[in-house]
Motif scaffolding. Structure first.
Motif, PDB file in Angstrom:
ATOM      1  N   ASP A 249       0.855  -1.188   0.000  1.00  0.00           N
ATOM      2  CA  ASP A 249       0.000   0.000   0.000  1.00  0.00           C
ATOM      3  C   ASP A 249       0.897   1.247   0.000  1.00  0.00           C
ATOM      4  O   ASP A 249       1.727   1.427   0.894  1.00  0.00           O
ATOM      5  CB  ASP A 249      -0.899  -0.034   1.247  1.00  0.00           C
ATOM      6  CG  ASP A 249      -1.821   1.160   1.337  1.00  0.00           C
ATOM      7  OD1 ASP A 249      -1.311   2.275   1.628  1.00  0.00           O
ATOM      8  OD2 ASP A 249      -3.028   0.992   1.129  1.00  0.00           O
ATOM      9  N   GLU A 250       0.738   2.115  -0.997  1.00  0.00           N
ATOM     10  CA  GLU A 250       1.610   3.288  -1.141  1.00  0.00           C
ATOM     11  C   GLU A 250       1.461   4.291   0.007  1.00  0.00           C
ATOM     12  O   GLU A 250       2.449   4.902   0.420  1.00  0.00           O
ATOM     13  CB  GLU A 250       1.367   3.973  -2.488  1.00  0.00           C
ATOM     14  CG  GLU A 250       1.867   3.157  -3.668  1.00  0.00           C
ATOM     15  CD  GLU A 250       3.350   2.807  -3.576  1.00  0.00           C
ATOM     16  OE1 GLU A 250       4.179   3.666  -3.246  1.00  0.00           O
ATOM     17  OE2 GLU A 250       3.683   1.631  -3.841  1.00  0.00           O
ATOM     18  N   GLN A 251       0.257   4.473   0.519  1.00  0.00           N
ATOM     19  CA  GLN A 251       0.060   5.395   1.640  1.00  0.00           C
ATOM     20  C   GLN A 251       0.728   4.862   2.899  1.00  0.00           C
ATOM     21  O   GLN A 251       1.355   5.612   3.644  1.00  0.00           O
ATOM     22  CB  GLN A 251      -1.423   5.648   1.883  1.00  0.00           C
ATOM     23  CG  GLN A 251      -2.069   6.470   0.790  1.00  0.00           C
ATOM     24  CD  GLN A 251      -3.554   6.678   1.051  1.00  0.00           C
ATOM     25  OE1 GLN A 251      -4.223   5.850   1.655  1.00  0.00           O
ATOM     26  NE2 GLN A 251      -4.062   7.807   0.591  1.00  0.00           N
ATOM     27  N   GLN A 252       0.598   3.578   3.140  1.00  0.00           N
ATOM     28  CA  GLN A 252       1.249   2.978   4.304  1.00  0.00           C
ATOM     29  C   GLN A 252       2.764   3.011   4.148  1.00  0.00           C
ATOM     30  O   GLN A 252       3.486   3.261   5.102  1.00  0.00           O
ATOM     31  CB  GLN A 252       0.754   1.545   4.524  1.00  0.00           C
ATOM     32  CG  GLN A 252      -0.666   1.497   5.041  1.00  0.00           C
ATOM     33  CD  GLN A 252      -1.141   0.086   5.334  1.00  0.00           C
ATOM     34  OE1 GLN A 252      -0.398  -0.887   5.182  1.00  0.00           O
ATOM     35  NE2 GLN A 252      -2.390  -0.033   5.753  1.00  0.00           N
ATOM     36  N   LYS A 253       3.242   2.790   2.924  1.00  0.00           N
ATOM     37  CA  LYS A 253       4.684   2.844   2.682  1.00  0.00           C
ATOM     38  C   LYS A 253       5.226   4.247   2.963  1.00  0.00           C
ATOM     39  O   LYS A 253       6.270   4.399   3.589  1.00  0.00           O
ATOM     40  CB  LYS A 253       5.007   2.438   1.247  1.00  0.00           C
ATOM     41  CG  LYS A 253       6.504   2.282   1.001  1.00  0.00           C
ATOM     42  CD  LYS A 253       6.788   1.782  -0.397  1.00  0.00           C
ATOM     43  CE  LYS A 253       6.637   0.283  -0.373  1.00  0.00           C
ATOM     44  NZ  LYS A 253       7.124  -0.368  -1.601  1.00  0.00           N
ATOM     45  N   ALA A 254       4.499   5.275   2.538  1.00  0.00           N
ATOM     46  CA  ALA A 254       4.910   6.657   2.815  1.00  0.00           C
ATOM     47  C   ALA A 254       4.923   6.926   4.325  1.00  0.00           C
ATOM     48  O   ALA A 254       5.831   7.584   4.840  1.00  0.00           O
ATOM     49  CB  ALA A 254       3.980   7.641   2.104  1.00  0.00           C
ATOM     50  N   ALA A 255       3.924   6.402   5.031  1.00  0.00           N
ATOM     51  CA  ALA A 255       3.856   6.568   6.485  1.00  0.00           C
ATOM     52  C   ALA A 255       5.039   5.881   7.158  1.00  0.00           C
ATOM     53  O   ALA A 255       5.650   6.426   8.090  1.00  0.00           O
ATOM     54  CB  ALA A 255       2.538   6.007   7.025  1.00  0.00           C
ATOM     55  N   LEU A 256       5.389   4.687   6.690  1.00  0.00           N
ATOM     56  CA  LEU A 256       6.516   3.952   7.267  1.00  0.00           C
ATOM     57  C   LEU A 256       7.847   4.635   6.981  1.00  0.00           C
ATOM     58  O   LEU A 256       8.739   4.652   7.829  1.00  0.00           O
ATOM     59  CB  LEU A 256       6.522   2.511   6.761  1.00  0.00           C
ATOM     60  CG  LEU A 256       5.404   1.618   7.299  1.00  0.00           C
ATOM     61  CD1 LEU A 256       5.352   0.301   6.537  1.00  0.00           C
ATOM     62  CD2 LEU A 256       5.565   1.380   8.791  1.00  0.00           C
TER      63      LEU A 256
END
Length: 109
Positions: free
Chosen positions: A79-86
């Protein structure tokens, strides 16, 4: 549900934390909570202890340990949004680990 992050030069306290605030991350709350939600609280990792409904604090030593966990989570994340958050979390953990006496505050809601 979401988790906001703040890096502080010392242990922060609600209502009196602005004096120690170094930087914060407020744009990935829901995605960060989603990325951390599948972790086992009883496992050996530090990130499993983050409470999505309350406050969790990591000192510089805990941040050092958690950095490795974030790298593994990021590699498995699709998930791109989760990856950005991580990735944002990884930057703050890195800064915390490199700043003596600092704390990373996970503010769950």
């Amino acid at each position: 549900m979401g988790i906001e992050l703040e890096l502080h030069s010392g242990r922060p306290r609600r209502g009196a934390s602005r004096g120690t605030l170094l930087r914060g991350s407020y744009q990935h709350g829901e995605a960060l909570a989603g990325a951390l939600s599948g972790l086992d609280r009883h496992g050996s990792g530090k990130l499993g202890w983050v409470d999505p409904y309350g406050d969790t604090f990591f000192n510089e030593q805990e941040a050092q340990v958690a950095r490795r966990e974030v790298a593994t989570l990021t590699q498995r994340c699709t998930d791109e949004q989760q990856k950005a958050a991580l990735l944002d979390l990884a930057e703050l953990l890195e800064a915390c680990a490199a700043t003596p006496g600092s704390y990373l505050w996970f503010m769950g809601d």
